[in-house]
Each structure stands twice: as structure tokens, then as C-alpha cells.
Write a protein that holds these residues in place. Structure first.
Motif, mmCIF file in Angstrom:
data_model
loop_
_atom_site.group_PDB
_atom_site.id
_atom_site.type_symbol
_atom_site.label_atom_id
_atom_site.label_comp_id
_atom_site.label_asym_id
_atom_site.label_seq_id
_atom_site.Cartn_x
_atom_site.Cartn_y
_atom_site.Cartn_z
ATOM 1 N N CYS A 36 0.843 -1.215 0.000
ATOM 2 C CA CYS A 36 0.000 0.000 0.000
ATOM 3 C C CYS A 36 0.867 1.248 0.000
ATOM 4 O O CYS A 36 0.548 2.236 -0.686
ATOM 5 C CB CYS A 36 -0.925 -0.013 1.221
ATOM 6 S SG CYS A 36 -2.198 -1.290 1.145
ATOM 7 N N LYS A 37 1.981 1.231 0.716
ATOM 8 C CA LYS A 37 2.884 2.392 0.717
ATOM 9 C C LYS A 37 3.448 2.619 -0.687
ATOM 10 O O LYS A 37 3.534 3.754 -1.168
ATOM 11 C CB LYS A 37 4.031 2.171 1.718
ATOM 12 C CG LYS A 37 3.603 2.350 3.164
ATOM 13 C CD LYS A 37 4.779 2.218 4.125
ATOM 14 C CE LYS A 37 4.932 0.836 4.666
ATOM 15 N NZ LYS A 37 5.908 0.718 5.783
ATOM 16 N N TYR A 38 3.758 1.509 -1.356
ATOM 17 C CA TYR A 38 4.302 1.615 -2.721
ATOM 18 C C TYR A 38 3.244 2.197 -3.659
ATOM 19 O O TYR A 38 3.495 3.139 -4.412
ATOM 20 C CB TYR A 38 4.750 0.233 -3.203
ATOM 21 C CG TYR A 38 5.192 0.194 -4.652
ATOM 22 C CD1 TYR A 38 4.414 -0.431 -5.625
ATOM 23 C CD2 TYR A 38 6.377 0.829 -5.060
ATOM 24 C CE1 TYR A 38 4.808 -0.451 -6.953
ATOM 25 C CE2 TYR A 38 6.783 0.813 -6.389
ATOM 26 C CZ TYR A 38 5.983 0.165 -7.336
ATOM 27 O OH TYR A 38 6.366 0.147 -8.655
ATOM 28 N N ILE A 39 2.021 1.656 -3.567
ATOM 29 C CA ILE A 39 0.927 2.155 -4.416
ATOM 30 C C ILE A 39 0.677 3.640 -4.133
ATOM 31 O O ILE A 39 0.566 4.460 -5.043
ATOM 32 C CB ILE A 39 -0.356 1.326 -4.183
ATOM 33 C CG1 ILE A 39 -0.166 -0.109 -4.670
ATOM 34 C CG2 ILE A 39 -1.563 1.974 -4.888
ATOM 35 C CD1 ILE A 39 -1.272 -1.062 -4.223
ATOM 36 N N GLN A 65 -9.240 -0.646 -17.846
ATOM 37 C CA GLN A 65 -8.199 -0.650 -16.802
ATOM 38 C C GLN A 65 -7.338 0.599 -16.937
ATOM 39 O O GLN A 65 -6.947 0.974 -18.039
ATOM 40 C CB GLN A 65 -7.288 -1.876 -16.956
ATOM 41 C CG GLN A 65 -7.863 -3.151 -16.371
ATOM 42 C CD GLN A 65 -6.869 -4.295 -16.472
ATOM 43 O OE1 GLN A 65 -6.281 -4.496 -17.544
ATOM 44 N NE2 GLN A 65 -6.688 -5.014 -15.377
ATOM 45 N N GLN A 66 -7.098 1.261 -15.803
ATOM 46 C CA GLN A 66 -6.135 2.357 -15.782
ATOM 47 C C GLN A 66 -4.736 1.751 -15.619
ATOM 48 O O GLN A 66 -4.601 0.650 -15.062
ATOM 49 C CB GLN A 66 -6.432 3.295 -14.593
ATOM 50 C CG GLN A 66 -7.844 3.900 -14.623
ATOM 51 C CD GLN A 66 -8.078 4.805 -15.822
ATOM 52 O OE1 GLN A 66 -7.312 5.732 -16.077
ATOM 53 N NE2 GLN A 66 -9.111 4.498 -16.577
ATOM 54 N N LYS A 67 -3.722 2.450 -16.092
ATOM 55 C CA LYS A 67 -2.350 1.925 -15.951
ATOM 56 C C LYS A 67 -2.062 1.599 -14.482
ATOM 57 O O LYS A 67 -1.505 0.554 -14.143
ATOM 58 C CB LYS A 67 -1.324 2.960 -16.453
ATOM 59 C CG LYS A 67 -1.269 3.097 -17.962
ATOM 60 C CD LYS A 67 -0.264 4.168 -18.363
ATOM 61 C CE LYS A 67 -0.370 4.487 -19.866
ATOM 62 N NZ LYS A 67 0.381 5.727 -20.198
ATOM 63 N N LEU A 68 -2.538 2.490 -13.600
ATOM 64 C CA LEU A 68 -2.249 2.265 -12.178
ATOM 65 C C LEU A 68 -3.030 1.090 -11.590
ATOM 66 O O LEU A 68 -2.639 0.518 -10.582
ATOM 67 C CB LEU A 68 -2.512 3.544 -11.373
ATOM 68 C CG LEU A 68 -1.244 4.366 -11.087
ATOM 69 C CD1 LEU A 68 -1.586 5.699 -10.446
ATOM 70 C CD2 LEU A 68 -0.272 3.599 -10.207
ATOM 71 N N ILE A 71 -0.595 -1.729 -12.377
ATOM 72 C CA ILE A 71 0.628 -1.617 -11.547
ATOM 73 C C ILE A 71 0.309 -1.966 -10.085
ATOM 74 O O ILE A 71 1.034 -2.706 -9.426
ATOM 75 C CB ILE A 71 1.208 -0.199 -11.645
ATOM 76 C CG1 ILE A 71 1.682 0.098 -13.080
ATOM 77 C CG2 ILE A 71 2.348 -0.002 -10.641
ATOM 78 C CD1 ILE A 71 1.968 1.578 -13.341
ATOM 79 N N SER A 72 -0.821 -1.461 -9.598
ATOM 80 C CA SER A 72 -1.200 -1.722 -8.202
ATOM 81 C C SER A 72 -1.498 -3.199 -7.990
ATOM 82 O O SER A 72 -1.139 -3.780 -6.964
ATOM 83 C CB SER A 72 -2.435 -0.894 -7.827
ATOM 84 O OG SER A 72 -2.175 0.477 -8.039
ATOM 85 N N ASN A 73 -2.135 -3.799 -8.972
ATOM 86 C CA ASN A 73 -2.435 -5.228 -8.879
ATOM 87 C C ASN A 73 -1.144 -6.036 -8.792
ATOM 88 O O ASN A 73 -0.980 -6.899 -7.919
ATOM 89 C CB ASN A 73 -3.261 -5.659 -10.107
ATOM 90 C CG ASN A 73 -3.792 -7.073 -9.977
ATOM 91 O OD1 ASN A 73 -4.467 -7.406 -8.997
ATOM 92 N ND2 ASN A 73 -3.478 -7.908 -10.953
ATOM 93 N N GLU A 74 -0.216 -5.701 -9.666
ATOM 94 C CA GLU A 74 1.086 -6.395 -9.654
ATOM 95 C C GLU A 74 1.819 -6.172 -8.324
ATOM 96 O O GLU A 74 2.448 -7.085 -7.774
ATOM 97 C CB GLU A 74 1.956 -5.876 -10.810
ATOM 98 C CG GLU A 74 1.584 -6.469 -12.159
ATOM 99 C CD GLU A 74 1.604 -7.998 -12.135
ATOM 100 O OE1 GLU A 74 0.589 -8.598 -12.558
ATOM 101 O OE2 GLU A 74 2.580 -8.579 -11.635
ATOM 102 N N ALA A 75 1.709 -4.946 -7.792
ATOM 103 C CA ALA A 75 2.419 -4.622 -6.536
ATOM 104 C C ALA A 75 1.947 -5.529 -5.400
ATOM 105 O O ALA A 75 2.738 -6.038 -4.605
ATOM 106 C CB ALA A 75 2.173 -3.161 -6.170
#
Ligand code: P6P
Length: 334
Positions: A36-39, A65-68, A71-75
Motif C-alpha cells: 500500500c505504501k508503494y501504491i 483498466q487504468q495503468k495504475l 501496476i497496483s495489482n502487480e504490486a
């Protein structure tokens, strides 16, 4: 000057005081907090990095899907796969459950999440968030199947959300109240700032997308008509409306000052009885709201009692200040 209690210290202490809470939940939360901190760090820099806008694909919901989102899913997937806590994961952004990679230690829990709720708001700098729910896996040591996730919300071990707003906060419950933590960017820790959060039983504030009025059932139209009529109507007082378009932001406001959030049944799309997803939006938020003294139903049935039929099942949601939610439920029974 004190640092304050960190998320992990609080969660460890909570598990010591409540033996019903599995001891490893503190470590699971601490690992999830890193993602969550990374996102949050990316959301707060979205304008500076080439990560705004659409990713050019649709998710299982048929939404852009938004790019984020991606990215957030992968994170979260990468951040949680090797922690040894999980038997598998389910995400809003993925059709099927995610297996724990071969060679990684499997654990006893299932993590469900909406990695970036309200992501269409990122480009306009409105608060967004991550919503998570933790269930006990029926079995560990094997690949998970969708059926493993189909447990009623009352079975949740832990649930909560991170909100990426004017500050980054993480709010969670393990069944013994709700506590809120604010990220101190100077030390990179979530610090206890909102102990024992409570939702007042009454409120003069409600959140709903009023443009759907003509699609609602009569009891909901009646309820909203009375709020709009204010002191000229049967409620005898005026009300205030908010609609952020980001469930996490609306729920966080309710967690701080009460109110109701409603995405009721509507006839807009026959295939969708409600817009919000049961497993990783309605259930975790219902658990948090109930633990803070509020209520959460689909208009007729307590959200946490609904027996899921699928990972991406949608439900109507009416949650928040108990007396207001019960009024709406009562109108459905009239
Ligand atoms: P509408 C975001 O897409 C979301 O799932 C929730 O976060 C939010 O409350 C709702 O949809 C907004 O829906 O129809 O008003 O855009």
C-alpha cells in the motif's frame, strides 16, 4: 516527542489481547502495508510518471483498466506471494484466482483485494484506495480454486482499506473494533492516529449517485425523496449529500463522521443487480462498518450473511449509520 504505535506493534498487541486473532495476521498486515505504501507513492506522483490514463485493456468487469490498476495489482501480487501467509489471492483485476508461485511457501489465508478502487479518479486528483479482505483457506498446501473463496463475509479474519488522499491512511479490523493508521512519510511507518473508530447511529449526510434515481426500486426512491425534502418533509430536518465516485473515500468519511453510502439495486443493467463487488468491496467494507457500530445490507439482507456464488459477484450496497440503514431496510419491508 513520541513516534507512536506502529501498525505492526498494534496488530501484534491486539492478537495477544484477543487469542481468537491468529498471531500471523500482524505480519500479513505489515507485508500488505508495504504494497500500500508503494501504491500510495505512485498515486501521489502519477502526474510526474507516465502512469496516468488507461492501460488499453478491459478487466474482468468489462471496465477500462487504468495503468495504475495494473501496476497496483502487480504490486500486491508480487508483494504478497512470497510472504508465506497465503494459499492464494483473488483480485478485481483478474478473472481467476492467483496461485502462490511454485517454490514459495504457502500459508493458511486467502487474500481478496481491489488494488485501486476508484482509479478513474486518479487523473483528476481525487482520493482513491485499496480494499482488502482476508479469509481462512479451507485447505492449505494446494492450488486454490474459486470455490475456496466463496465464504460469507462473516467468515473474514481481517479486512480494511488504504486511502490515498491528503494523507495516506490504513484502516482495518480483525473483529475487535476498527483502528486507523496514518503513514508518517518521514519514517515510512503507519502510526496509530484513529483508535477505536466509531460510526454514529444517526447522521444528516448521505452518499449516492442521484443520476440513477429512475432506475431505483420504490423504497429507495422514497427514502431519498424524504432526505431531499428535508425539513419540509417527514424527516423534519435538512440533510447533506456527498458523492466522491470513490467508495474508499466515501466510506472513510463515514468512518470519521457518520453518514450512509448507497449503491442500491438498479435496473440500469439487467446483468448487474448492483455495481459493487461482494468479495473485495462490499464484504470488507461491511466488516469494517459493522465493527465500528454501523450496519451494511443489500437493502434486504445483511451483507456479511450473503453466501457468495462467484469471485466477482456484484451486490447492492447500503451501509453506514445504523439507524439510517435500518430505515432503508424497513422501507423495503413495507
Ligand atoms: P459511479 C469506482 O468505480 C466504484 O466502484 C466505487 O469506488 C464508487 O463508489 C462507484 O464505483 C462509483 O460509481 O456509477 O457513480 O461512477
Amino acid at each position: 516527542m513520541q513516534i507512536g504505535k506502529t501498525l505492526k506493534q498494534f496488530a501484534q498487541e491486539e492478537a495477544l489481547n484477543h487469542p481468537e486473532i491468529p498471531a500471523d495476521i500482524a505480519s500479513l498486515l505489515d507485508d500488505l502495508a508495504v504494497a500500500c505504501k508503494y501504491i500510495g507513492s505512485l498515486v501521489n506522483r502519477a502526474g510526474l510518471l507516465d502512469i496516468r490514463g488507461a492501460a488499453g485493456a478491459e478487466n474482468v468487469q468489462g471496465e477500462q483498466q487504468q495503468k495504475l490498476d495494473v501496476i497496483s495489482n502487480e504490486a500486491i501480487l508480487q508483494g504478497m506471494a512470497h510472504t508465506g501467509h497465503l494459499a492464494g489471492m483473488g483480485s478485481e483485476e483478474m478473472d481467476d484466482p492467483c496461485q502462490i508461485p511454485k517454490g514459495a511457501r504457502r500459508g493458511d489465508y486467502l487474500l481478496l483485494f481491489d488494488p485501486l478502487d476508484g482509479s478513474s479518479n486518479i487523473d483528476v486528483n481525487i482520493s482513491v484506495g485499496t480494499i482488502f479482505s482476508v479469509l481462512k483457506a479451507p485447505e492449505s498446501g494446494r492450488d486454490v480454486v474459486e470455490k475456496d473463496f466463496q465464504q460469507a463475509g462473516s467468515k473474514q479474519v481481517c479486512a480494511g482499506y488504504a486511502v490515498y488522499g491528503s494523507s495516506i491512511m490504513l484502516v482495518y479490523t480483525s473483529g475487535f473494533g476498527v483502528n486507523g493508521f496514518t503513514l508518517d512519510p518521514n519514517i515510512g511507518e503507519f502510526i496509530l492516529t484513529h483508535p477505536n473508530m466509531r460510526v454514529p447511529a444517526d447522521s444528516k449526510e448521505y452518499a449516492i449517485n442521484a443520476s440513477n434515481y429512475r432506475y431505483w426500486e420504490k423504497p429507495v426512491q422514497r427514502y431519498i425523496d424524504e432526505l431531499v425534502a428535508g425539513k419540509t418533509g417527514p424527516r423534519g430536518q435538512d440533510f447533506n449529500m456527498r458523492w466522491v465516485g470513490s467508495m474508499v473515500a466515501d466510506v472513510h468519511r463515514i468512518m470519521n463522521r457518520g453518514g450512509t453510502f448507497m449503491y442500491p439495486f438498479d435496473t440500469k443493467d439487467a446483468k448487474k443487480p448492483g455495481k459493487l463487488r461482494l468479495m473485495y468491496e462490499a464484504n470488507p467494507m461491511a466488516f469494517v462498518i459493522e465493527q465500528a457500530g454501523g450496519a451494511a445490507t443489500d437493502g434486504r439482507t445483511r451483507i456479511l450473511d450473503i453466501q457468495p456464488e462467484g469471485l466477482h459477484q456484484r451486490v447492492p450496497v447500503i451501509l453506514g449509520s445504523k439507524n439510517e440503514v435500518e430505515r432503508v431496510t424497513g422501507y423495503h419491508q413495507d
